[in-house]
Motif scaffolding. Structure first.
Motif, PDB file in Angstrom:
ATOM      1  N   LEU A  45      57.876  54.431 -15.214  1.00  0.00           N
ATOM      2  CA  LEU A  45      57.270  53.116 -15.361  1.00  0.00           C
ATOM      3  C   LEU A  45      55.953  53.073 -14.595  1.00  0.00           C
ATOM      4  CD1 LEU A  45      60.491  50.995 -14.729  1.00  0.00           C
ATOM      5  CD2 LEU A  45      59.539  51.674 -16.939  1.00  0.00           C
ATOM      6  N   LYS A  46      55.041  52.206 -15.041  1.00  0.00           N
ATOM      7  CA  LYS A  46      53.723  52.104 -14.414  1.00  0.00           C
ATOM      8  C   LYS A  46      53.645  50.871 -13.528  1.00  0.00           C
ATOM      9  CE  LYS A  46      51.209  54.581 -18.045  1.00  0.00           C
ATOM     10  NZ  LYS A  46      50.093  54.524 -19.024  1.00  0.00           N
ATOM     11  N   ALA A  47      53.220  51.089 -12.283  1.00  0.00           N
ATOM     12  CA  ALA A  47      53.054  49.977 -11.349  1.00  0.00           C
ATOM     13  C   ALA A  47      51.966  49.034 -11.857  1.00  0.00           C
ATOM     14  CB  ALA A  47      52.692  50.499  -9.968  1.00  0.00           C
ATOM     15  N   GLY A  48      52.213  47.742 -11.702  1.00  0.00           N
ATOM     16  CA  GLY A  48      51.239  46.738 -12.127  1.00  0.00           C
ATOM     17  C   GLY A  48      51.263  46.432 -13.605  1.00  0.00           C
ATOM     18  N   GLU A  49      52.107  47.144 -14.382  1.00  0.00           N
ATOM     19  CA  GLU A  49      52.133  46.950 -15.830  1.00  0.00           C
ATOM     20  C   GLU A  49      53.540  46.697 -16.369  1.00  0.00           C
ATOM     21  OE1 GLU A  49      50.175  50.008 -18.033  1.00  0.00           O
ATOM     22  OE2 GLU A  49      48.481  50.157 -16.639  1.00  0.00           O
ATOM     23  N   ASP A  50      54.457  47.590 -16.086  1.00  0.00           N
ATOM     24  CA  ASP A  50      55.780  47.536 -16.710  1.00  0.00           C
ATOM     25  C   ASP A  50      56.730  46.568 -16.003  1.00  0.00           C
ATOM     26  OD1 ASP A  50      55.135  49.355 -18.706  1.00  0.00           O
ATOM     27  OD2 ASP A  50      55.642  51.075 -17.448  1.00  0.00           O
ATOM     28  N   LEU A  77      63.877  47.073  -4.342  1.00  0.00           N
ATOM     29  CA  LEU A  77      63.579  48.370  -4.948  1.00  0.00           C
ATOM     30  C   LEU A  77      63.730  49.421  -3.856  1.00  0.00           C
ATOM     31  CD1 LEU A  77      62.483  49.773  -7.562  1.00  0.00           C
ATOM     32  CD2 LEU A  77      60.205  49.558  -6.543  1.00  0.00           C
ATOM     33  N   CYS A  78      64.550  50.444  -4.110  1.00  0.00           N
ATOM     34  CA  CYS A  78      64.933  51.401  -3.062  1.00  0.00           C
ATOM     35  C   CYS A  78      64.564  52.828  -3.447  1.00  0.00           C
ATOM     36  CB  CYS A  78      66.433  51.318  -2.801  1.00  0.00           C
ATOM     37  SG  CYS A  78      67.053  49.634  -2.531  1.00  0.00           S
ATOM     38  N   TYR A  79      64.208  53.612  -2.436  1.00  0.00           N
ATOM     39  CA  TYR A  79      63.869  55.018  -2.656  1.00  0.00           C
ATOM     40  C   TYR A  79      65.123  55.863  -2.870  1.00  0.00           C
ATOM     41  CZ  TYR A  79      59.206  53.877  -0.904  1.00  0.00           C
ATOM     42  OH  TYR A  79      57.958  53.332  -0.725  1.00  0.00           O
ATOM     43  N   ARG A 124      51.660  46.105  -7.928  1.00  0.00           N
ATOM     44  CA  ARG A 124      50.602  47.111  -7.980  1.00  0.00           C
ATOM     45  C   ARG A 124      50.624  48.065  -6.782  1.00  0.00           C
ATOM     46  NH1 ARG A 124      46.313  46.012 -11.359  1.00  0.00           N
ATOM     47  NH2 ARG A 124      44.859  46.985  -9.898  1.00  0.00           N
ATOM     48  N   ASP A 125      51.208  47.624  -5.661  1.00  0.00           N
ATOM     49  CA  ASP A 125      51.193  48.463  -4.467  1.00  0.00           C
ATOM     50  C   ASP A 125      52.411  49.370  -4.334  1.00  0.00           C
ATOM     51  OD1 ASP A 125      53.024  46.466  -4.019  1.00  0.00           O
ATOM     52  OD2 ASP A 125      52.385  46.033  -1.961  1.00  0.00           O
ATOM     53  N   VAL A 126      53.266  49.403  -5.355  1.00  0.00           N
ATOM     54  CA  VAL A 126      54.444  50.274  -5.311  1.00  0.00           C
ATOM     55  C   VAL A 126      53.994  51.729  -5.488  1.00  0.00           C
ATOM     56  CG1 VAL A 126      56.592  50.913  -6.476  1.00  0.00           C
ATOM     57  CG2 VAL A 126      56.032  48.504  -6.134  1.00  0.00           C
ATOM     58  N   PRO A 127      54.344  52.610  -4.557  1.00  0.00           N
ATOM     59  CA  PRO A 127      53.882  54.002  -4.643  1.00  0.00           C
ATOM     60  C   PRO A 127      54.672  54.828  -5.651  1.00  0.00           C
ATOM     61  CG  PRO A 127      55.229  53.709  -2.694  1.00  0.00           C
ATOM     62  CD  PRO A 127      55.070  52.346  -3.302  1.00  0.00           C
ATOM     63  N   THR A 128      54.114  55.941  -6.034  1.00  0.00           N
ATOM     64  CA  THR A 128      54.797  56.872  -6.927  1.00  0.00           C
ATOM     65  C   THR A 128      56.041  57.427  -6.236  1.00  0.00           C
ATOM     66  OG1 THR A 128      52.754  57.517  -8.054  1.00  0.00           O
ATOM     67  CG2 THR A 128      54.593  59.067  -8.163  1.00  0.00           C
ATOM     68  N   ALA A 129      57.192  57.299  -6.888  1.00  0.00           N
ATOM     69  CA  ALA A 129      58.448  57.768  -6.302  1.00  0.00           C
ATOM     70  C   ALA A 129      59.567  57.586  -7.319  1.00  0.00           C
ATOM     71  CB  ALA A 129      58.783  57.010  -5.010  1.00  0.00           C
ATOM     72  N   THR A 130      60.757  58.059  -6.939  1.00  0.00           N
ATOM     73  CA  THR A 130      61.969  57.856  -7.734  1.00  0.00           C
ATOM     74  C   THR A 130      62.785  56.753  -7.053  1.00  0.00           C
ATOM     75  OG1 THR A 130      61.973  60.171  -8.406  1.00  0.00           O
ATOM     76  CG2 THR A 130      64.032  58.940  -8.677  1.00  0.00           C
ATOM     77  N   TYR A 131      63.300  55.823  -7.868  1.00  0.00           N
ATOM     78  CA  TYR A 131      63.897  54.614  -7.308  1.00  0.00           C
ATOM     79  C   TYR A 131      65.247  54.263  -7.943  1.00  0.00           C
ATOM     80  CZ  TYR A 131      59.190  53.492  -5.498  1.00  0.00           C
ATOM     81  OH  TYR A 131      57.977  53.508  -4.854  1.00  0.00           O
ATOM     82  N   VAL A 162      58.525  55.538 -10.828  1.00  0.00           N
ATOM     83  CA  VAL A 162      57.383  54.627 -10.917  1.00  0.00           C
ATOM     84  C   VAL A 162      56.124  55.423 -10.639  1.00  0.00           C
ATOM     85  CG1 VAL A 162      56.205  52.646  -9.888  1.00  0.00           C
ATOM     86  CG2 VAL A 162      58.676  52.557 -10.274  1.00  0.00           C
ATOM     87  N   GLN A 163      55.149  55.252 -11.507  1.00  0.00           N
ATOM     88  CA  GLN A 163      53.854  55.913 -11.329  1.00  0.00           C
ATOM     89  C   GLN A 163      52.875  54.903 -10.756  1.00  0.00           C
ATOM     90  OE1 GLN A 163      52.330  57.869 -14.836  1.00  0.00           O
ATOM     91  NE2 GLN A 163      50.237  57.922 -14.049  1.00  0.00           N
ATOM     92  N   ALA A 164      52.331  55.194  -9.592  1.00  0.00           N
ATOM     93  CA  ALA A 164      51.433  54.265  -8.917  1.00  0.00           C
ATOM     94  C   ALA A 164      50.079  54.202  -9.615  1.00  0.00           C
ATOM     95  CB  ALA A 164      51.241  54.683  -7.465  1.00  0.00           C
ATOM     96  N   ILE A 165      49.369  53.126  -9.336  1.00  0.00           N
ATOM     97  CA  ILE A 165      48.003  52.995  -9.829  1.00  0.00           C
ATOM     98  C   ILE A 165      47.148  54.038  -9.121  1.00  0.00           C
ATOM     99  CG2 ILE A 165      45.991  51.477  -9.881  1.00  0.00           C
ATOM    100  CD1 ILE A 165      47.921  49.121 -10.091  1.00  0.00           C
ATOM    101  N   SER A 166      46.341  54.758  -9.885  1.00  0.00           N
ATOM    102  CA  SER A 166      45.575  55.868  -9.325  1.00  0.00           C
ATOM    103  C   SER A 166      44.463  55.415  -8.404  1.00  0.00           C
ATOM    104  CB  SER A 166      44.973  56.712 -10.459  1.00  0.00           C
ATOM    105  OG  SER A 166      44.022  55.949 -11.189  1.00  0.00           O
TER     106      SER A 166
END
Length: 204
Positions: A45-50, A77-79, A124-131, A162-166
């Motif tokens: 999923l994309k941060a700030g979009e999905d 939301l948990c790592y 939008r500030d959610v970092p790239t990770a598995t959750y 989640v894929q963070a905003i680049s």
């Protein structure tokens, strides 16, 4: 009072104070909520979009009255463990005051034993990770008393990414290209003028 007696009283007071403030451990909580979420296993999923649709309810197989002290539910939301490795700032601790597993708040809702659904747009500030998603139940004193989560006890099932905003934007890329082109043209113009001045000096 002797020093030894004072130390004993101090330790007892400290323990009583810690108990009074309600130190809660995750291992002491019962998994009394059933929680599900819309992402599929391995979905990105994309941060700030999905969006994520989360549904939770009380486990009806438990005895009536088990949830009598339940007042609010907080979704987080948990790592997943794979995104906690070598990252001390995401480390899991049994003491919930020190636990860093679930750092991203989704929503807080009044408790209801029936199905409750909430649609959350990933911030939008959610970092790239598995959750995964966890729901904590709180009593009137705002202490955790139960929980539920979208994964199993080992946190290996129903995980999503989640894929963070680049941080880059198309307009920034265009501006960068234009600036680079302008710099090249300016440099060529500078060399041309210098060369022309040199030829004029030689002609004199």
């Amino acid at each position: 009072m002797t020093i030894q007696g004072f130390l004993v009283v101090s330790i007892l007071f400290s323990c009583l104070a810690a108990t009074s403030y309600g130190v809660v451990t995750f291992s002491s909580l019962q998994e009394n909520l059933i929680v599900s979420a819309s992402p599929k296993l391995g979905q990105v999923l994309k941060a700030g979009e999905d969006n994520i649709i989360v549904t939770w309810s009380f486990n009806k197989s438990l005895a009536a009255g088990t949830d009598s002290s339940y007042k609010t539910v907080k979704l987080k939301l948990c790592y997943a463990p794979v995104s906690q490795q070598d990252r001390g700032w995401r480390k899991t601790k049994d003491d919930l005051n020190k636990d860093k597993t679930c750092q991203h708040n989704i929503v807080t809702k009044p408790y209801s034993s029936s199905n409750t659904t909430f649609t959350w747009t990933i911030e939008r500030d959610v970092p790239t990770a598995t959750y995964f998603i966890r729901a904590y139940v709180y009593n009137s004193a705002d202490h955790e008393v139960a929980y539920g989560q979208t994964t199993d006890a080992h946190k290996t099932t129903n995980l999503f990414d989640v894929q963070a905003i680049s941080g880059r934007h198309v307009s920034l890329d265009i501006a960068s290209i234009c600036f680079s082109a302008f710099s090249v043209v300016s440099l060529l113009g500078f060399f041309f003028l210098e060369k022309r001045k040199a030829k004029m000096s030689q002609a004199k």
